[in-house]
Scaffold this motif. Structure first.
Motif, PDB file in Angstrom:
ATOM      1  N   UNK A 137      16.865 -41.716   9.139  1.00 22.40           N
ATOM      2  CA  UNK A 137      15.485 -42.498   9.115  1.00 22.40           C
ATOM      3  C   UNK A 137      16.634 -43.484   9.773  1.00 22.40           C
ATOM      4  N   UNK A 138      17.460 -44.445  10.347  1.00 24.13           N
ATOM      5  CA  UNK A 138      17.579 -45.357  10.884  1.00 24.13           C
ATOM      6  C   UNK A 138      17.947 -44.467  12.299  1.00 24.13           C
ATOM      7  N   UNK A 139      18.894 -43.823  12.077  1.00 25.10           N
ATOM      8  CA  UNK A 139      19.610 -43.748  12.730  1.00 25.10           C
ATOM      9  C   UNK A 139      18.346 -42.762  14.122  1.00 25.10           C
ATOM     10  N   UNK A 140      16.963 -41.695  13.293  1.00 25.81           N
ATOM     11  CA  UNK A 140      15.976 -41.481  14.322  1.00 25.81           C
ATOM     12  C   UNK A 140      15.786 -42.517  14.971  1.00 25.81           C
ATOM     13  N   UNK A 141      15.344 -43.703  14.104  1.00 27.07           N
ATOM     14  CA  UNK A 141      14.147 -44.572  15.092  1.00 27.07           C
ATOM     15  C   UNK A 141      15.402 -45.471  16.423  1.00 27.07           C
ATOM     16  N   UNK A 142      16.468 -46.014  15.611  1.00 30.71           N
ATOM     17  CA  UNK A 142      17.648 -46.276  16.492  1.00 30.71           C
ATOM     18  C   UNK A 142      18.286 -45.837  17.662  1.00 30.71           C
ATOM     19  N   UNK A 143      18.698 -44.448  17.128  1.00 30.20           N
ATOM     20  CA  UNK A 143      19.323 -43.603  18.171  1.00 30.20           C
ATOM     21  C   UNK A 143      18.119 -42.934  19.388  1.00 30.20           C
ATOM     22  N   UNK A 144      17.500 -42.069  19.342  1.00 27.49           N
ATOM     23  CA  UNK A 144      16.203 -42.068  20.206  1.00 27.49           C
ATOM     24  C   UNK A 144      15.431 -42.977  20.883  1.00 27.49           C
ATOM     25  N   UNK A 145      15.521 -44.226  20.386  1.00 28.50           N
ATOM     26  CA  UNK A 145      15.166 -45.458  20.845  1.00 28.50           C
ATOM     27  C   UNK A 145      15.582 -45.950  21.913  1.00 28.50           C
ATOM     28  N   UNK A 146      17.020 -46.203  21.522  1.00 27.75           N
ATOM     29  CA  UNK A 146      17.835 -46.351  22.898  1.00 27.75           C
ATOM     30  C   UNK A 146      18.234 -45.196  23.301  1.00 27.75           C
ATOM     31  N   UNK A 147      17.909 -43.784  23.044  1.00 33.34           N
ATOM     32  CA  UNK A 147      17.910 -42.707  24.221  1.00 33.34           C
ATOM     33  C   UNK A 147      17.289 -42.981  25.148  1.00 33.34           C
ATOM     34  N   UNK A 148      15.553 -43.068  24.721  1.00 32.53           N
ATOM     35  CA  UNK A 148      15.533 -43.364  25.461  1.00 32.53           C
ATOM     36  C   UNK A 148      14.786 -44.235  26.443  1.00 32.53           C
ATOM     37  N   UNK A 149      15.608 -45.384  26.325  1.00 32.44           N
ATOM     38  CA  UNK A 149      15.351 -47.006  26.710  1.00 32.44           C
ATOM     39  C   UNK A 149      16.250 -46.700  27.478  1.00 32.44           C
ATOM     40  N   UNK A 150      17.667 -46.275  27.543  1.00 34.69           N
ATOM     41  CA  UNK A 150      18.644 -46.010  28.587  1.00 34.69           C
ATOM     42  C   UNK A 150      18.040 -44.867  29.973  1.00 34.69           C
ATOM     43  N   UNK A 151      16.885 -43.754  29.534  1.00 40.83           N
ATOM     44  CA  UNK A 151      16.743 -42.638  30.389  1.00 40.83           C
ATOM     45  C   UNK A 151      15.749 -43.508  31.591  1.00 40.83           C
ATOM     46  N   UNK A 244      23.588 -41.965  15.560  1.00 46.04           N
ATOM     47  CA  UNK A 244      22.606 -43.065  17.131  1.00 46.04           C
ATOM     48  C   UNK A 244      23.672 -42.032  18.026  1.00 46.04           C
ATOM     49  N   UNK A 245      25.011 -42.050  18.011  1.00 46.21           N
ATOM     50  CA  UNK A 245      25.536 -42.404  19.090  1.00 46.21           C
ATOM     51  C   UNK A 245      24.986 -39.892  19.771  1.00 46.21           C
ATOM     52  N   UNK A 246      24.923 -39.303  18.662  1.00 50.32           N
ATOM     53  CA  UNK A 246      24.375 -38.233  19.550  1.00 50.32           C
ATOM     54  C   UNK A 246      22.526 -37.931  19.359  1.00 50.32           C
ATOM     55  N   UNK A 247      22.001 -38.425  18.268  1.00 48.43           N
ATOM     56  CA  UNK A 247      20.835 -38.711  18.664  1.00 48.43           C
ATOM     57  C   UNK A 247      20.373 -39.824  20.125  1.00 48.43           C
ATOM     58  N   UNK A 248      21.839 -40.667  20.205  1.00 41.55           N
ATOM     59  CA  UNK A 248      20.778 -41.013  22.077  1.00 41.55           C
ATOM     60  C   UNK A 248      21.281 -39.780  23.187  1.00 41.55           C
ATOM     61  N   UNK A 249      22.382 -39.680  22.782  1.00 37.09           N
ATOM     62  CA  UNK A 249      22.829 -38.668  23.902  1.00 37.09           C
ATOM     63  C   UNK A 249      22.011 -37.538  24.557  1.00 37.09           C
ATOM     64  N   UNK A 250      21.243 -36.725  23.312  1.00 41.74           N
ATOM     65  CA  UNK A 250      20.264 -36.143  23.036  1.00 41.74           C
ATOM     66  C   UNK A 250      19.328 -35.992  24.037  1.00 41.74           C
ATOM     67  N   UNK A 251      18.193 -36.763  22.989  1.00 42.94           N
ATOM     68  CA  UNK A 251      17.204 -38.568  23.511  1.00 42.94           C
ATOM     69  C   UNK A 251      17.743 -38.350  25.365  1.00 42.94           C
ATOM     70  N   UNK A 252      18.160 -39.079  25.590  1.00 47.36           N
ATOM     71  CA  UNK A 252      18.879 -38.925  26.770  1.00 47.36           C
ATOM     72  C   UNK A 252      18.409 -38.492  28.068  1.00 47.36           C
ATOM     73  N   UNK A 292      14.655 -31.021  18.039  1.00 50.74           N
ATOM     74  CA  UNK A 292      15.135 -29.630  18.067  1.00 50.74           C
ATOM     75  C   UNK A 292      16.600 -30.407  17.369  1.00 50.74           C
ATOM     76  N   UNK A 293      17.555 -31.654  18.145  1.00 46.62           N
ATOM     77  CA  UNK A 293      18.474 -31.889  17.931  1.00 46.62           C
ATOM     78  C   UNK A 293      18.515 -32.774  16.694  1.00 46.62           C
ATOM     79  N   UNK A 294      17.351 -33.396  16.334  1.00 49.81           N
ATOM     80  CA  UNK A 294      16.693 -34.327  15.133  1.00 49.81           C
ATOM     81  C   UNK A 294      17.455 -33.189  13.559  1.00 49.81           C
TER      82      UNK A 294
END
Lengths: 365, 262, 290, 267
Positions: A137-151, A244-252, A292-294
């Motif tokens: 739960x936490x990682x999807x919100x944070x990870x995808x969030x910062x990944x999208x933000x970074x992109x 979070x690291x994994x999801x951020x990289x992929x979402x980005x 998919x990555x989630x």
């Protein structure tokens, strides 16, 4: 520049069929779901095959492990035991026996706990599930969030920071990170409880879901709930950092791919406000790869759990598998492998179904 | 003389998992006579590129047969392409994918010369024959423009000493100003070495410029065939008439082609 | 009149991704570690296995990284550990990359049944989270280093098979590969000359990224007691020793930092390589015509 | 048609990473007329169109002016320019299958910017969408609204894309190679549609294409660009039949129906 290079198989894509118009396939969604279901069932069957083969690869004879050395000396007991377990039958027959037992949820007995593996799992699975879901739960919100933000801040400072942080996240060995977090969070600062799922002097709530936090809420024991939540934090933090690291990289990278698409430029050309372009067009396009990555991250989460649970003495699936593996308690290890494998396949099957919900091209051929 | 390609009642079907099979070509019959330039035209999805792939042995025929100088053409899969068919070569549509990015241009031309080394022109002559400076031979494909790459692809095809050259939409990815030039180059280079040419394109005005005969396809079928000027001035089939009427003319008169909706 | 613009683009300059500061840091750290592996014995202040009475001694002039629960010099063991983890992980990555990409290439080229079988096998292996399958295999074969490497091989080949297969499928239809086949060359020459050179780049980038995972997996298994057996100075084992005596933070801190630094370095390099060699990037550059 | 509501580009320059890609573009696109922007790939014609929309590549340095209704678009803030986009300045792209979002319905993509710019309710926006689909002659508009891009042919999709562009009744429509990705029979239909919209709505159409035949059929005046600069401009008939600049002459002579037919078959 005229038509961009069409792939060699333009013929197939644009193939005009001989009139009358092509017969519309049976309900496309049904066909897609049945194929995905078929593959998942095949994989589950494959998992049972793997666990069965593994149990028979064992150089150490299971008999001694279960009966203990004294009993193993007496041929009569050994023969009786082998007959009982069907070890004297041919391998295919043993496999059928194994499948039958599986259907009755009989995962064999654990050499360590002398109890059916199923009962051990009934206790271990909810503990890991609670940790995993909390982290996911936490990682999807944070990870995808910062990944999208970074992109969206591509080539600017924020993007580089996120890249480095997420790289560190996935580079740090989970078991070492667990120790560091345990040492600093519990031993040095003492802000959070170190090990276990609940302080020993607190009475665990009646088991409903097996989730300490949920059950204590259901039972209205707020103090227990707070304590259970506190116990979740440190191991949760360890697994969250990696996920979070994994999801951020992929979402980005998923969002970056979408940003290059022409329909994003077209959306901007329509004068839509930035947030509409981002949420309605960009995220919608990147949703599938992120989904998919989630699904996949759940797998790495379970891997991480094995390592984290040993450090935090968290009596979950990971620790159970660890003890089983190190003591060559094969029935238990295979039981864990089966449960985890099947869960993982189910999750990815659900992700496939969500594909059909999200992408109209899948639902309406 | 060699270089005759015959399509005899050729049918090609694509089966895709779960979806109804598609008939891309339906009993198509025509031939390319030795030394002749035939234009194969039609809109996207009409089956013209499928015929090109069939002629190169890349797709199987579900019905009928294609023969090259008498040799039946069948897919060769992982096997080496039969020697008799090596005199049939192809130029593809996408210039950015028709050359191996990792190898110098000279090396790729040498590969082609290796089939008939004795009779094949030198690399420099090949480059000159397509209007390129031989000094560029040591460069890599990414150092050339789309038009130049297509010329190199033509040179590579001619290096094998072919009897028949097939162009599968060879100019579709080029600028309009280059299209006629490259098409004419293909015609001149082919005829100069007694090679027949099957030129496949959706651009009818360019085909009219270089083709002796024209074959019109629609939805997998050959709908009309004949000498270019005759098909142009007196098209028999309604579809051909619609196709010709739809071509905008660069005459400055601002007339928008009038085409009744399909 | 020549409309043919003979504008030739500049020589392919070093892709921007390779020159970024992160990559430089990665290269420096990686080179450092490789140096440690080569010069290992010279750099070790003490014998990594020699036990001494002053157990769990904190950092000191004698022991820059302090000593572990058996009084052994942590710095020497970290250096010795490098000589085990790094070469072993390189071997593992090389093995799984070659096995995986070979299977992927064959599946991509032959298609049909072979493709189905290889890909379903890959899906099956990927159906298990890595460490858990590695545990199952290692437990089944019994704890030892070779068994751990075998377990890791079983777990890591599918990703290479999948990536290589999709690259080969993509390359197989590219016009220059078909053109090559039309020149009558056999499928092997076509593979060697046209397909592999254009597929090797992204696969190599994947191996660099995967090296980090190999180190993590190997040390993870050892941490669980399923890989190297004591007293070998392996980083994973050293960290597990640190868990038992977590108050002596240095016992686990330095092997952990060692793992973190080498994995991070190779991830930086791998990221840069992937951006530079990614076919998508090349295609974008290649067909940007307008 | 007063000159006020057309488009006047003067001395437009664009520099990207030190390279001058647009080198002083001057052109006037009067309202109710189709102004053609011709040239080979890399001539900067698409970039000019994108700059009118305020969507030049990131990091490009702009100079000169683009006058629209008395204001210089280059001086507008991003927000101001964005407000104009879709409402006053619209664009159609080359490949409709790429410029429409595959996972959003046609109705969705037709109404979201309409509701934003014209502040319409759901029902009003839907009515406007149906009206537009009829205007661009898409069959069965009500059903089309619920469908997704992959369920249409290339020609129909481009009509829908044009419908999306004109939904807010813009003054300027930039069409970047609108017919290039289409088959010749479908191309004619889209060309006729653009002509009718220009005449009926008094649109200022900036038609960008490398295909002089399409230009000759559709454009009222033609501006020829090379290496980021305008080398010739004039009425369609003059530019095609009596080109002044040698480069334009080369372009026209390179066309199939202008080249001498090679003499017969074999020498």
């Amino acid at each position: 520049m005229p038509r961009s290079g069409e792939p060699l198989t333009a013929e197939v894509a644009g193939a005009a069929t001989v009139p009358p118009a092509p017969r519309r396939g049976r309900h496309p969604l049904l066909r897609y779901v049945s194929i995905r279901l078929g593959i998942s069932v095949l994989l589950v069957w494959g998992v049972t095959l793997v666990t069965f083969v593994m149990t028979n690869l064992v150089p150490a004879d299971p008999v001694t492990a279960v009966l203990g050395d004294a009993a193993a000396a007496d041929p009569e007991v050994v023969a009786q035991f082998r007959r009982e377990l069907g070890l004297d039958r041919s391998l295919p027959e043993q496999y059928l026996l194994y499948l039958q037992r599986l259907l009755h949820l009989d995962l064999g007995t654990s050499a360590q706990t002398r109890r059916p593996v199923l009962d051990d799992l009934r206790e271990a699975v909810p503990a890991t599930a609670e940790l995993a879901l909390f982290v996911l739960l936490v990682s999807v919100v944070v990870g995808v969030g910062i990944g999208v933000f970074a992109a969206l801040r591509h080539r600017r400072f924020a993007d580089d920071v996120v890249r480095v942080v997420s790289l560190v996240g996935i580079s740090a060995p989970t078991f070492w990170l667990a120790l560091v977090v345990f040492y600093v969070g519990f031993y040095r600062l003492g802000w959070f409880p170190g090990s276990g799922r609940l302080d020993t002097q607190l009475v665990p709530p009646p088991q409903v879901t097996g989730f300490m936090t949920v059950d204590s809420l259901l039972a209205g024991q707020t103090a227990t709930f707070v304590n259970a939540l506190a116990h979740l934090l440190l191991p949760g933090l360890v697994l969250t950092l990696y996920t979070v690291g994994l999801l951020a990289r992929f979402s980005r990278s998923a969002v970056l791919d979408v940003l290059n698409q022409e329909y994003v430029t077209a959306a901007r050309a329509k004068g839509l406000p930035g947030r509409v372009v981002t949420f309605r067009y960009v995220l919608r396009g990147a949703l599938l790869p992120i989904l998919t990555v989630v699904g996949l991250s759940f797998g790495s989460l379970l891997s991480g759990a094995v390592l984290t649970e040993t450090v935090f003495v968290w009596h979950g699936l990971g620790q159970y598998a660890y003890q089983a593996a190190t003591r060559l308690d094969l029935q238990a290890v295979m039981g864990v492998g089966l449960v985890v494998g099947v869960t993982y396949i189910t999750i990815n099957f659900v992700v496939d179904l969500l594909y059909a919900v999200i992408d109209p091209r899948v639902r309406r051929q | 003389m060699a270089g005759e390609l015959v399509f005899d009642e050729v049918t090609v079907r694509y089966g895709r998992p779960g979806r109804p099979t598609v008939t891309a070509v339906d009993r198509a019959s025509f031939r390319v006579r030795p030394g002749e330039v035939v234009g194969l035209v039609g809109e996207s999805g009409c089956g013209k590129s499928t015929l090109a792939k069939l002629a190169c042995g890349l797709v199987p025929a579900a019905g009928g047969r294609a023969t090259f100088d008498g040799t039946p053409i069948t897919p060769y899969g992982l096997r080496k392409r039969p020697a008799q068919l090596l005199r049939l070569q192809m130029v593809f549509q996408n210039p950015y994918a028709s050359l191996n990015p990792r190898r110098r241009v000279a090396a790729q031309l040498q590969d082609a010369r290796a089939i008939h080394p004795a009779t094949a022109p030198s690399v420099d002559d090949l480059l000159r024959s397509v209007g390129l400076d031989p000094a560029l031979r040591t460069r890599y494909p990414h150092q050339f423009s789309g038009g130049q790459r297509q010329r190199i692809a033509i040179a590579r095809a001619m290096a094998t000493g072919p009897d028949l050259l097939i162009g599968d939409e060879p100019i579709a990815s080029l600028d309009a100003s280059l299209q006629a030039q490259v098409a004419t180059l293909m015609r001149d280079v082919a005829l100069a070495s007694d090679t027949s040419l099957l030129f496949i394109s959706h651009d009818l005005s360019v085909v009219r410029l270089i083709a002796d005969r024209v074959v019109v396809m629609q939805a997998g079928r050959v709908v009309e065939e004949g000498p270019t000027e005759q098909v142009w001035s007196a098209p028999q089939e309604a579809y051909t008439q619609r196709l010709l009427a739809a071509i905008p003319l660069a005459d400055g008169l601002g007339t928008i082609p009038d085409v009744a909706p399909a | 009149m020549t409309l043919v613009s003979t504008t030739t683009r500049p020589r392919r300059r070093v892709p921007e991704a390779l020159r970024s500061p992160l990559t430089v840091v990665g290269v420096v750290v990686a080179a450092g570690w490789l140096l440690v592996v080569v010069l290992g014995p010279l750099l070790q202040p003490a014998d990594p296995l020699a036990q001494s009475p002053d157990r769990l001694a904190p950092l000191s002039a004698a022991h820059w990284f302090g000593t572990d629960s058996l009084g052994r010099d942590v710095l020497s063991r970290v250096i010795a550990g490098a000589r085990i983890s790094i070469p072993l992980s390189l071997l593992l990555v090389a093995l799984s990359a070659s096995v995986g990409s070979l299977l992927g290439a064959v599946a991509g080229l032959l298609g049909g049944v072979v493709d189905e079988v290889v890909m379903r096998l890959a899906d099956l292996v990927l159906a298990f989270p890595t460490i858990i399958l590695a545990m199952v295999v290692a437990a089944a074969l019994g704890p030892s280093l070779t068994n751990a490497v075998i377990a890791m091989l079983v777990v890591t080949w599918p990703q290479y098979a999948r990536v290589t297969r999709s690259l080969v499928l993509g390359a197989r239809d590219r016009e220059f590969v078909v053109a090559g086949r039309l020149l009558g060359i056999g499928w092997f020459t076509s593979l060697r000359r046209d397909v592999v050179p254009n597929v090797a780049g992204p696969v190599f980038a994947l191996t660099t990224l995967d090296f980090g995972n190999a180190i993590l997996l190997l040390s993870g298994l050892s941490f669980l007691g399923l890989g190297t057996v004591p007293p070998t100075p392996e980083w994973g084992l050293m960290v597990s020793d640190g868990v038992q005596n977590f108050t002596a933070w240095w016992v686990a801190a330095f092997p952990g930092l060692a793992i973190c630094s080498i994995v991070l370095a190779f991830n930086f390099i791998g990221d840069a390589l992937r951006d530079a060699l990614d076919p998508r990037m090349q295609k974008a550059v290649g067909s940007r015509a307008l | 048609m007063s000159d006020a509501d057309g488009l006047r580009i003067s001395g437009l320059t664009l520099e990207l990473r030190g390279q001058r890609i647009l080198d002083g573009v001057d052109l006037v696109a009067p309202a109710g007329q189709v102004t053609g922007l011709a040239g080979e790939s890399g001539s900067g014609k698409t970039l000019t169109g994108m700059t009118v929309l305020g969507l030049p590549p990131a990091g490009s340095v702009l100079g000169g002016s683009i006058e629209f209704r008395g204001t210089d678009l280059l001086t507008l803030s991003a927000r101001q320019h964005n407000a104009l986009r879709g409402e006053e300045l619209a664009m159609v792209f080359q490949d409709p299958t790429a410029s429409l979002h595959p996972m959003i319905s046609i109705g969705g993509q037709l109404t979201d910017h309409v509701r934003h710019h014209l502040h319409l309710g759901r029902a009003q926006a839907r009515a406007r969408a149906l009206e537009v689909l009829e205007q661009v002659r898409v069959p069965d508009p009500a059903q089309a609204l619920r469908k997704y891009p992959h369920e249409f042919s290339g020609g129909q999709l481009q009509r829908i894309a044009i419908g999306i562009a004109i939904a807010c009744r813009p003054s300027v429509l930039v069409a970047d190679e609108p017919t290039t990705a289409l088959d010749v029979t479908v191309q004619a239909g889209v060309m006729r549609l653009l002509r009718d919209l220009c005449d009926e709505l008094g649109l200022t159409v900036l038609l960008i294409t490398h295909d002089l035949a399409v230009m000759s059929a559709l454009a009222d005046t033609i501006v020829v660009m090379r290496h980021g600069r305008v080398v010739e401009h004039g009425p369609r008939y003059d530019v095609i039949r009596d080109p002044q600049h040698p480069y334009t002459r080369d372009l026209v002579e390179a066309l199939p129906d202008h080249r001498p037919r090679p003499t017969g078959g074999r020498p």
